[in-house]
Design a protein around this motif. Structure first.
Motif, PDB file in Angstrom:
ATOM      1  N   ALA A  57       0.838  -1.208   0.000  1.00  0.00           N
ATOM      2  CA  ALA A  57       0.000   0.000   0.000  1.00  0.00           C
ATOM      3  C   ALA A  57       0.870   1.253   0.000  1.00  0.00           C
ATOM      4  CB  ALA A  57      -0.939  -0.008   1.199  1.00  0.00           C
ATOM      5  N   ARG A  58       1.909   1.261   0.812  1.00  0.00           N
ATOM      6  CA  ARG A  58       2.827   2.405   0.855  1.00  0.00           C
ATOM      7  C   ARG A  58       3.557   2.580  -0.487  1.00  0.00           C
ATOM      8  NH1 ARG A  58       4.479   4.454   5.881  1.00  0.00           N
ATOM      9  NH2 ARG A  58       3.347   3.577   7.634  1.00  0.00           N
ATOM     10  N   GLN A  59       3.974   1.468  -1.084  1.00  0.00           N
ATOM     11  CA  GLN A  59       4.654   1.535  -2.381  1.00  0.00           C
ATOM     12  C   GLN A  59       3.720   2.076  -3.462  1.00  0.00           C
ATOM     13  OE1 GLN A  59       5.900  -2.531  -2.859  1.00  0.00           O
ATOM     14  NE2 GLN A  59       7.774  -2.256  -1.648  1.00  0.00           N
ATOM     15  N   TRP A  60       2.469   1.637  -3.442  1.00  0.00           N
ATOM     16  CA  TRP A  60       1.520   2.102  -4.438  1.00  0.00           C
ATOM     17  C   TRP A  60       1.233   3.590  -4.278  1.00  0.00           C
ATOM     18  CZ3 TRP A  60      -2.896  -1.854  -5.732  1.00  0.00           C
ATOM     19  CH2 TRP A  60      -2.318  -3.030  -6.234  1.00  0.00           C
ATOM     20  N   LEU A  61       1.134   4.069  -3.039  1.00  0.00           N
ATOM     21  CA  LEU A  61       0.956   5.509  -2.814  1.00  0.00           C
ATOM     22  C   LEU A  61       2.132   6.279  -3.409  1.00  0.00           C
ATOM     23  CD1 LEU A  61      -0.329   5.653   0.875  1.00  0.00           C
ATOM     24  CD2 LEU A  61      -1.601   6.380  -1.164  1.00  0.00           C
ATOM     25  N   GLU A  62       3.338   5.818  -3.087  1.00  0.00           N
ATOM     26  CA  GLU A  62       4.554   6.485  -3.577  1.00  0.00           C
ATOM     27  C   GLU A  62       4.606   6.462  -5.112  1.00  0.00           C
ATOM     28  OE1 GLU A  62       8.440   8.260  -2.719  1.00  0.00           O
ATOM     29  OE2 GLU A  62       7.144   7.422  -1.176  1.00  0.00           O
ATOM     30  N   LYS A  63       4.276   5.316  -5.689  1.00  0.00           N
ATOM     31  CA  LYS A  63       4.300   5.189  -7.156  1.00  0.00           C
ATOM     32  C   LYS A  63       3.313   6.153  -7.818  1.00  0.00           C
ATOM     33  CE  LYS A  63       4.102   1.664 -10.741  1.00  0.00           C
ATOM     34  NZ  LYS A  63       3.884   0.268 -11.057  1.00  0.00           N
ATOM     35  N   ARG A  64       2.217   6.469  -7.111  1.00  0.00           N
ATOM     36  CA  ARG A  64       1.217   7.397  -7.630  1.00  0.00           C
ATOM     37  C   ARG A  64       1.534   8.856  -7.260  1.00  0.00           C
ATOM     38  NH1 ARG A  64      -1.806   5.637 -11.669  1.00  0.00           N
ATOM     39  NH2 ARG A  64      -3.498   7.029 -11.084  1.00  0.00           N
ATOM     40  N   GLY A  65       2.711   9.064  -6.659  1.00  0.00           N
ATOM     41  CA  GLY A  65       3.150  10.428  -6.384  1.00  0.00           C
ATOM     42  C   GLY A  65       2.776  10.970  -5.033  1.00  0.00           C
ATOM     43  N   VAL A  66       2.372  10.112  -4.103  1.00  0.00           N
ATOM     44  CA  VAL A  66       1.968  10.554  -2.772  1.00  0.00           C
ATOM     45  C   VAL A  66       2.988  10.076  -1.747  1.00  0.00           C
ATOM     46  CG1 VAL A  66       0.180  10.459  -0.993  1.00  0.00           C
ATOM     47  CG2 VAL A  66      -0.469  10.460  -3.416  1.00  0.00           C
ATOM     48  N   LYS A  67       3.586  11.024  -1.041  1.00  0.00           N
ATOM     49  CA  LYS A  67       4.530  10.704   0.031  1.00  0.00           C
ATOM     50  C   LYS A  67       3.825  10.843   1.380  1.00  0.00           C
ATOM     51  CE  LYS A  67       8.401  12.584  -2.563  1.00  0.00           C
ATOM     52  NZ  LYS A  67       8.034  13.770  -3.322  1.00  0.00           N
ATOM     53  N   ILE A  68       4.353  10.165   2.363  1.00  0.00           N
ATOM     54  CA  ILE A  68       3.812  10.251   3.723  1.00  0.00           C
ATOM     55  C   ILE A  68       3.836  11.710   4.185  1.00  0.00           C
ATOM     56  CG2 ILE A  68       4.107   9.497   6.126  1.00  0.00           C
ATOM     57  CD1 ILE A  68       3.241   7.312   3.952  1.00  0.00           C
ATOM     58  N   GLU A  69       4.884  12.420   3.835  1.00  0.00           N
ATOM     59  CA  GLU A  69       5.009  13.827   4.226  1.00  0.00           C
ATOM     60  C   GLU A  69       3.906  14.685   3.601  1.00  0.00           C
ATOM     61  OE1 GLU A  69       8.727  11.689   4.790  1.00  0.00           O
ATOM     62  OE2 GLU A  69       7.518  11.947   2.983  1.00  0.00           O
ATOM     63  N   ASP A  70       3.477  14.334   2.399  1.00  0.00           N
ATOM     64  CA  ASP A  70       2.376  15.054   1.750  1.00  0.00           C
ATOM     65  C   ASP A  70       1.095  14.927   2.568  1.00  0.00           C
ATOM     66  OD1 ASP A  70       4.005  15.710  -0.479  1.00  0.00           O
ATOM     67  OD2 ASP A  70       3.422  13.868  -1.518  1.00  0.00           O
ATOM     68  N   ILE A  71       0.842  13.711   3.039  1.00  0.00           N
ATOM     69  CA  ILE A  71      -0.360  13.473   3.844  1.00  0.00           C
ATOM     70  C   ILE A  71      -0.212  14.159   5.205  1.00  0.00           C
ATOM     71  CG2 ILE A  71      -1.911  11.735   4.816  1.00  0.00           C
ATOM     72  CD1 ILE A  71      -0.820   9.779   2.655  1.00  0.00           C
ATOM     73  N   ALA A  72       0.989  14.091   5.764  1.00  0.00           N
ATOM     74  CA  ALA A  72       1.244  14.747   7.057  1.00  0.00           C
ATOM     75  C   ALA A  72       1.020  16.258   6.964  1.00  0.00           C
ATOM     76  CB  ALA A  72       2.664  14.437   7.524  1.00  0.00           C
ATOM     77  N   GLU A  73       1.355  16.852   5.829  1.00  0.00           N
ATOM     78  CA  GLU A  73       1.100  18.288   5.640  1.00  0.00           C
ATOM     79  C   GLU A  73      -0.395  18.586   5.679  1.00  0.00           C
ATOM     80  OE1 GLU A  73       3.127  19.539   2.078  1.00  0.00           O
ATOM     81  OE2 GLU A  73       5.092  19.126   2.962  1.00  0.00           O
ATOM     82  N   LEU A  74      -1.202  17.675   5.179  1.00  0.00           N
ATOM     83  CA  LEU A  74      -2.656  17.840   5.258  1.00  0.00           C
ATOM     84  C   LEU A  74      -3.129  17.754   6.706  1.00  0.00           C
ATOM     85  CD1 LEU A  74      -3.776  15.641   2.218  1.00  0.00           C
ATOM     86  CD2 LEU A  74      -3.555  18.141   2.296  1.00  0.00           C
ATOM     87  N   VAL A  75      -2.535  16.842   7.466  1.00  0.00           N
ATOM     88  CA  VAL A  75      -2.869  16.724   8.890  1.00  0.00           C
ATOM     89  C   VAL A  75      -2.517  18.029   9.601  1.00  0.00           C
ATOM     90  CG1 VAL A  75      -2.365  15.491  11.052  1.00  0.00           C
ATOM     91  CG2 VAL A  75      -2.562  14.219   8.896  1.00  0.00           C
ATOM     92  N   TYR A  76      -1.355  18.560   9.298  1.00  0.00           N
ATOM     93  CA  TYR A  76      -0.930  19.832   9.892  1.00  0.00           C
ATOM     94  C   TYR A  76      -1.911  20.939   9.514  1.00  0.00           C
ATOM     95  CZ  TYR A  76       2.075  23.533  11.595  1.00  0.00           C
ATOM     96  OH  TYR A  76       2.560  24.605  12.296  1.00  0.00           O
ATOM     97  N   TYR A  77      -2.318  20.962   8.263  1.00  0.00           N
ATOM     98  CA  TYR A  77      -3.289  21.939   7.767  1.00  0.00           C
ATOM     99  C   TYR A  77      -4.594  21.860   8.576  1.00  0.00           C
ATOM    100  CZ  TYR A  77      -6.536  24.083   4.381  1.00  0.00           C
ATOM    101  OH  TYR A  77      -7.498  24.853   3.769  1.00  0.00           O
TER     102      TYR A  77
END
Length: 165
Positions: free
Chosen positions: A13-33
């Motif tokens: 699941a993590r690899q597929w997110l990364e392959k689609r251009g989504v990093k954990i940090e990208d999601i974390a920025e949304l959490v911060y937002y």
């Protein structure tokens, strides 16, 4: 067919997110937002930790794998009509993409619903990129999944902060 255990599913699941251009940090920025105005001392590390905890849940991994696979099949034109056109256009009345995302939001309680609804309308950060149709990618499911992961991580953070008080 290779058998997957929970750790394998999370890794894929993590690899597929990364392959689609989504990093954990990208999601974390949304959490911060979503949470920074409620937690003045919020650090990005806390956001990342909460995203990682959400990603460790099997129902989240299943939603990621299902949604991304449907997006990829739509990108390749491999779905039968009318589903192909509906997913490719990300039709507003389709709603199944949001239903899949709500399975993630449910993991940490009802506060996730409001977080998800808000971020789905605002489309900050990575969500803006995922919604850009000019990229040639179909992210009908992925944008909602990423928003839902952020909403669930925000809910987890809020619950833990309330318990700490």
């Amino acid at each position: 067919m290779e058998k997957y255990n929970m750790n394998n599913l999370e890794q894929v699941a993590r690899q597929w997110l990364e392959k689609r251009g989504v990093k954990i940090e990208d999601i974390a920025e949304l959490v911060y937002y979503l949470q920074s105005k409620y937690h003045p001392n919020l650090q990005m590390e806390e956001c990342i930790e909460n995203v990682n905890r959400v990603l460790s849940k099997r129902e989240v991994q299943n939603a990621i794998l299902t949604g991304i696979q449907l997006d990829v099949l739509a990108e390749k034109g491999m779905l039968d009509e009318p589903l192909q056109a509906i997913i490719s256009r990300d039709e507003g009345l389709y709603g199944v993409d949001e239903i899949l995302a709500l399975s993630i939001v449910n993991v940490y309680g009802s506060i996730g619903f409001t977080n998800y609804g808000y971020i789905d309308k605002q489309k900050p950060g990575i969500l803006q990129y995922l919604n850009d149709k000019s990229t040639g990618k179909c992210n009908t499911f992925l944008d909602d999944i990423v928003g839902a992961i952020a909403a669930a991580a925000s809910s987890r953070l809020a619950h833990r902060a309330a318990n700490a008080e």
